[in-house]
Structure formats: structure tokens, C-alpha cells
Design an enzyme around this catalytic site. Structure first.
Site, PDB file in Angstrom:
ATOM      1  N   ASP A  13       0.814  -1.219   0.000  1.00  9.36           N
ATOM      2  CA  ASP A  13       0.000   0.000   0.000  1.00  9.36           C
ATOM      3  C   ASP A  13       0.848   1.270   0.000  1.00  9.36           C
ATOM      4  O   ASP A  13       0.467   2.289   0.556  1.00  9.36           O
ATOM      5  CB  ASP A  13      -0.975   0.014   1.199  1.00  9.36           C
ATOM      6  CG  ASP A  13      -1.790  -1.250   1.233  1.00  9.36           C
ATOM      7  OD1 ASP A  13      -2.248  -1.665   0.154  1.00  9.36           O
ATOM      8  OD2 ASP A  13      -1.946  -1.832   2.314  1.00  9.36           O
ATOM      9  N   HIS A  43      -4.598  -2.406  -5.747  1.00  8.64           N
ATOM     10  CA  HIS A  43      -4.075  -1.107  -6.150  1.00  8.64           C
ATOM     11  C   HIS A  43      -5.236  -0.203  -6.517  1.00  8.64           C
ATOM     12  O   HIS A  43      -6.179  -0.645  -7.157  1.00  8.64           O
ATOM     13  CB  HIS A  43      -3.146  -1.267  -7.362  1.00  8.64           C
ATOM     14  CG  HIS A  43      -1.888  -2.024  -7.067  1.00  8.64           C
ATOM     15  ND1 HIS A  43      -1.169  -2.680  -8.020  1.00  8.64           N
ATOM     16  CD2 HIS A  43      -1.224  -2.213  -5.910  1.00  8.64           C
ATOM     17  CE1 HIS A  43      -0.111  -3.256  -7.461  1.00  8.64           C
ATOM     18  NE2 HIS A  43      -0.126  -2.988  -6.186  1.00  8.64           N
ATOM     19  N   VAL A 249      -8.453  -4.164  -0.595  1.00  6.88           N
ATOM     20  CA  VAL A 249      -9.049  -5.489  -0.737  1.00  6.88           C
ATOM     21  C   VAL A 249     -10.026  -5.764   0.405  1.00  6.88           C
ATOM     22  O   VAL A 249     -11.116  -6.279   0.202  1.00  6.88           O
ATOM     23  CB  VAL A 249      -7.952  -6.584  -0.774  1.00  6.88           C
ATOM     24  CG1 VAL A 249      -8.557  -7.975  -0.782  1.00  6.88           C
ATOM     25  CG2 VAL A 249      -7.068  -6.388  -1.997  1.00  6.88           C
ATOM     26  N   ARG A 252     -10.297  -2.906   5.659  1.00  3.72           N
ATOM     27  CA  ARG A 252      -9.888  -2.731   7.052  1.00  3.72           C
ATOM     28  C   ARG A 252      -9.138  -1.421   7.226  1.00  3.72           C
ATOM     29  O   ARG A 252      -8.410  -1.005   6.325  1.00  3.72           O
ATOM     30  CB  ARG A 252      -8.941  -3.863   7.478  1.00  3.72           C
ATOM     31  CG  ARG A 252      -9.581  -5.218   7.543  1.00  3.72           C
ATOM     32  CD  ARG A 252      -8.574  -6.283   7.925  1.00  3.72           C
ATOM     33  NE  ARG A 252      -7.551  -6.491   6.900  1.00  3.72           N
ATOM     34  CZ  ARG A 252      -6.671  -7.482   6.913  1.00  3.72           C
ATOM     35  NH1 ARG A 252      -6.664  -8.348   7.901  1.00  3.72           N
ATOM     36  NH2 ARG A 252      -5.780  -7.614   5.954  1.00  3.72           N
ATOM     37  N   THR A 321       2.261  13.651  -5.671  1.00  2.00           N
ATOM     38  CA  THR A 321       1.727  14.839  -5.005  1.00  2.00           C
ATOM     39  C   THR A 321       0.201  14.885  -5.039  1.00  2.00           C
ATOM     40  O   THR A 321      -0.391  15.932  -4.809  1.00  2.00           O
ATOM     41  CB  THR A 321       2.286  16.119  -5.665  1.00  2.00           C
ATOM     42  OG1 THR A 321       1.996  16.049  -7.076  1.00  2.00           O
ATOM     43  CG2 THR A 321       3.777  16.249  -5.464  1.00  2.00           C
ATOM     44  N   GLY A 322      -0.423  13.768  -5.354  1.00  2.00           N
ATOM     45  CA  GLY A 322      -1.887  13.737  -5.364  1.00  2.00           C
ATOM     46  C   GLY A 322      -2.365  12.415  -5.914  1.00  2.00           C
ATOM     47  O   GLY A 322      -1.575  11.625  -6.426  1.00  2.00           O
TER      48      GLY A 322
HETATM   49  P1  IMP Z   1      -2.174 -12.747   2.798  1.00  2.00           P
HETATM   50  O1  IMP Z   1      -1.147 -12.292   1.833  1.00  2.00           O
HETATM   51  O2  IMP Z   1      -3.591 -12.523   2.312  1.00  2.00           O
HETATM   52  O3  IMP Z   1      -1.931 -14.147   3.264  1.00  2.00           O
HETATM   53  O4  IMP Z   1      -2.030 -11.839   4.104  1.00  2.00           O
HETATM   54  C1  IMP Z   1      -0.866 -11.881   4.927  1.00  2.00           C
HETATM   55  C2  IMP Z   1      -0.502 -10.499   5.463  1.00  2.00           C
HETATM   56  O5  IMP Z   1      -0.086  -9.666   4.373  1.00  2.00           O
HETATM   57  C3  IMP Z   1      -1.670  -9.755   6.119  1.00  2.00           C
HETATM   58  O6  IMP Z   1      -1.140  -8.940   7.160  1.00  2.00           O
HETATM   59  C4  IMP Z   1      -2.194  -8.867   4.990  1.00  2.00           C
HETATM   60  O7  IMP Z   1      -2.872  -7.729   5.484  1.00  2.00           O
HETATM   61  C5  IMP Z   1      -0.907  -8.501   4.292  1.00  2.00           C
HETATM   62  N1  IMP Z   1      -1.085  -8.181   2.861  1.00  2.00           N
HETATM   63  C6  IMP Z   1      -1.220  -9.047   1.840  1.00  2.00           C
HETATM   64  N2  IMP Z   1      -1.329  -8.390   0.673  1.00  2.00           N
HETATM   65  C7  IMP Z   1      -1.247  -7.092   0.950  1.00  2.00           C
HETATM   66  C8  IMP Z   1      -1.257  -5.903   0.148  1.00  2.00           C
HETATM   67  O8  IMP Z   1      -1.355  -5.919  -1.085  1.00  2.00           O
HETATM   68  N3  IMP Z   1      -1.147  -4.719   0.817  1.00  2.00           N
HETATM   69  C9  IMP Z   1      -1.008  -4.668   2.157  1.00  2.00           C
HETATM   70  N4  IMP Z   1      -0.988  -5.740   2.960  1.00  2.00           N
HETATM   71  C10 IMP Z   1      -1.095  -6.944   2.356  1.00  2.00           C
HETATM   72 MG    MG Z   2      -2.774  -2.104  -1.703  1.00  2.00          MG
END
Ligand code: IMP
Ligand code: MG
Length: 333
Positions: A13, A43, A249, A252, A321-322
Site C-alpha cells: 500500500d 491497487h 481489498v 480494514r 503529489t496527489g
Molecule cells: P495474505 O497475503 O492474504 O496471506 O495476508 C498476509 C498479510 O499480508 C496480512 O497482514 C495482509 O494484510 C498482508 N497483505 C497481503 N497483501 C497485501 C497488500 O497488497 N497490501 C497490504 N498488505 C497486504
Molecule cells: Mg494495496
């Protein structure tokens, strides 16, 4: 440069989607190819008034000249693949490798409850269980799925041929360095290595054919799910600073903290970064919103960037920047 590999430097992220879509328009790659874990990635791309949420296809699809590909190391949920193809209108230029693993209902079931969901805070996308099954050599592959047959290509061959023809190839990583199965905060990590080397292995790009490694950092740190988070701010402080975000996704709330130089230095080393992108500078310094040249940045923002370059010893070449794709200061030569 012919091949550029963009990866996340923190916990995912970081804003890779926006940087990739900018580069795909600006550098006109003939192929944008995704490595990484699977549809656990999310994304967000803002193009004018349209917001795209991408989980399966590369974020570079806005450039209509580019083929968008998914490398063999990635596990694919066909339902999401087809949905995105339709939503983004890329049926004629979206391709995946015959060895992409296939996520099925039982992987989604295993990922949406119990240990993975509760302890690791997984995204529930079935990515981890599918990768576990791949390690057991029992996972279904894309070549076994009839509905995918017209989208299958030899991704490593396509990208290596494009590079031989001096075409640009843009490689998109997912998640972030500190979520790597090898190098991250195990067990609170994703199910693959997601550093530049891992991403290149996912797509069949050898180490000597990588020209640029762009590590993307957000101007502050966020993390979704469980696991250690140094100097985590409480919800109030996060809100006050304007750093409150929600997962693409999972929806949260993301945990937030100050930019972390120890984590950043480690990411620079693990990825052999040649360039840095800093995103969301405007969230830290609202005066920077929409600025497109370095001269227009105010002093506080400039010294924030300079401090990053001084400490990490890698040039900052792109600054977000945005939220819009073109809200970028591009300092590349
Ligand atoms: P999993 O990849 O779904 O098994 O999740 C394992 C850990 O990786 C969890 O803490 C998720 O929140 C984090 N995670 C998986 N993919 C992403 C992503 O694209 N962005 C941020 N966190 C992710
Ligand atoms: Mg992401």
C-alpha cells in the site's frame, strides 16, 4: 531504460498502482507485467473521475498500447481475472502464463477463517492456501482451465523478446518488502518473497536483464493486518495527521506510523534499489497538492525529500503529489 522493476519498500500500500500507471503512460512500455503473490494485492488508480480498484491485472492497463501480463509465479483467481478484463476493457491485450496457479473455492474457505485470518490477518483472498498447495505440487495451473486458454502466453519468452527488441518492459511488484515470506516480519507476512528478486523470478526475468529497480515508499508508514509496527500511532493521532486509510481489498483500517528509516534502509539493500519513489507527499504537506515540479515544493517538503536521499543514498526520482495519475514530480534524467 528497457526494464524497470517497481516494488514496495514497506508493508504494501505504498501507492505502487499510481506510480505504475504513471510510468506506463509516460514510458510507453510494450509490456506491463505483474509478479507477486496473488489477488491479495489491491491497487487503487484514479484517472480523472474514474477510480479503478485492481487486484489481478497489472496497474499499467491505462496505456492502451501496452500488453498486460501476469507471470507464472502469481496465483490467479479466474473470476477476478475475467471481471477486471471486462471492467477495464482489455480482453485483447491481457495475458497470463500457463503456469500461473489457480485459486479455487477451498483456498478461499481456508483463508477466510481460523489461524490465517485471525492470527496473520490475511486478506482472505485464498492466495496463501493456493501457494501452499503449489508447494505440495497439487495446485491446478492456468493451462488446466479451459476458459483461460485464449489468454495464455509464454510470459518469460514475451518479456525477454521485448527486451531484446529494445522495447520497454515495466515490472510491477505487489505487497511490500517487509511482507516478504523470506525477509519480512515472519509469520506476519504474505505467502511469497516480494522483493525485486522474487518478483523477477515470478515473471522469468534474469538478474542481468534488470535495468532499474524502483523502490516505492509512502511518505509515512501503514500496515493492514497483524504483526509488528514500530512506533505505531493510535487511531486518534492517525486521524489527526490525516493518515487514516482503508485497505483496498479488505476495507480494514490501516495502522499508521512515521516514515521509518531502518525499514527503508533494509528495503534499499534487499532490493538493490537504483531509484526511490515517494508517494503521498501531499498528505504530509498539503501545500504540495498537485505540484509537478520540484521548484514549486515548499522548503519543508524539499528537506523531507533531501533527508530521505541523504539517509538512503539513492536518488528520489518520482514524487507523488496527489491521487491522480499525473500528480507526479518526475526527476528522472
Ligand atoms: P495474505 O497475503 O492474504 O496471506 O495476508 C498476509 C498479510 O499480508 C496480512 O497482514 C495482509 O494484510 C498482508 N497483505 C497481503 N497483501 C497485501 C497488500 O497488497 N497490501 C497490504 N498488505 C497486504
Ligand atoms: Mg494495496
Amino acid at each position: 531504460m528497457p526494464s524497470t522493476v517497481a516494488v514496495g519498500g514497506f508493508f504494501g500500500d505504498e501507492g505502487k498502482g499510481k506510480i505504475i500507471s504513471y510510468l506506463s503512460k509516460k514510458d510507453n512500455p510494450s509490456i506491463v507485467v505483474r509478479g507477486g503473490a496473488g489477488p491479495n494485492a489491491g491497487h487503487t488508480i484514479k484517472d480523472g473521475n474514474t477510480t479503478y480498484k485492481v487486484r489481478m491485472l497489472p496497474s499499467g492497463f491505462l496505456n492502451k498500447n501496452a500488453k498486460v501480463m501476469i507471470g507464472p509465479g502469481v496465483v490467479v483467481n479466474p473470476e477476478i481475472f475475467f471481471k477486471e478484463i471486462q471492467e477495464f476493457g482489455v480482453s485483447d491485450r491481457a495475458l497470463l502464463d500457463k503456469h500461473c496457479g489457480i485459486i479455487e473455492q477451498n483456498h478461499l474457505d481456508q483463508d477466510s477463517k481460523g489461524r490465517l485470518k485471525e492470527k496473520i490477518g490475511s486478506t482472505g483472498s485464498g492466495t496463501g492456501p493456493a501457494n501452499a498447495e503449489r508447494a505440495m505440487r497439487t495446485l491446478k495451473m492456468a493451462k488446466d482451465v479451459e476458459s483461460l486458454s485464449s489468454y495464455i502466453t509464454d510470459v518469460p519468452d514475451q518479456i525477454n523478446s521485448a527486451l531484446k527488441n529494445q522495447e520497454n518492459v515495466l515490472v510491477e511488484g505487489t505487497q511490500g518488502t517487509h511482507l516478504s515470506l523470506w525477509h519480512g516480519t515472519y509469520p506476519y507476512v504474505t505467502s511469497k518473497d516480494v522483493t525485486a528478486s522474487g518478483i523477477c523470478a515470478d515473471i522469468g526475468l534474469g538478474p542481468k536483464n534488470v535495468n532499474e529497480v524502483l523502490v516505492v515508499f509512502k511518505a509515512y508508514l501503514t500496515r493492514v493486518g497483524t504483526g509488528p509496527m514500530p512506533n505505531e500511532l493510535d487511531a486518534n493521532e492517525t486521524e489527526q495527521r490525516g493518515w487514516a486509510e482503508f485497505g483496498t481489498v479488505t476495507g480494514r483500517p490501516r495502522r499508521a506510523a512515521e516514515f521509518n528509516f531502518a525499514l527503508a534502509l533494509r528495503a534499499i539493500m534487499l532490493n538493490s534499489a537504483t531509484q526511490i519513489a515517494i508517494t503521498k507527499l501531499d498528505v504530509r504537506f498539503p501545500e504540495c497538492a498537485g505540484v509537478k515540479s520540484i521548484g514549486e515544493l515548499d522548503n519543508k517538503a524539499k528537506s523531507f525529500i533531501k533527508n530521505i536521499e541523504d539517509k538512503l543514498k539513492v536518488p528520489v526520482t518520482l514524487i507523488g503529489t496527489g491521487p491522480l495519475i499525473d500528480d507526479v514530480i518526475d526527476l528522472r534524467p
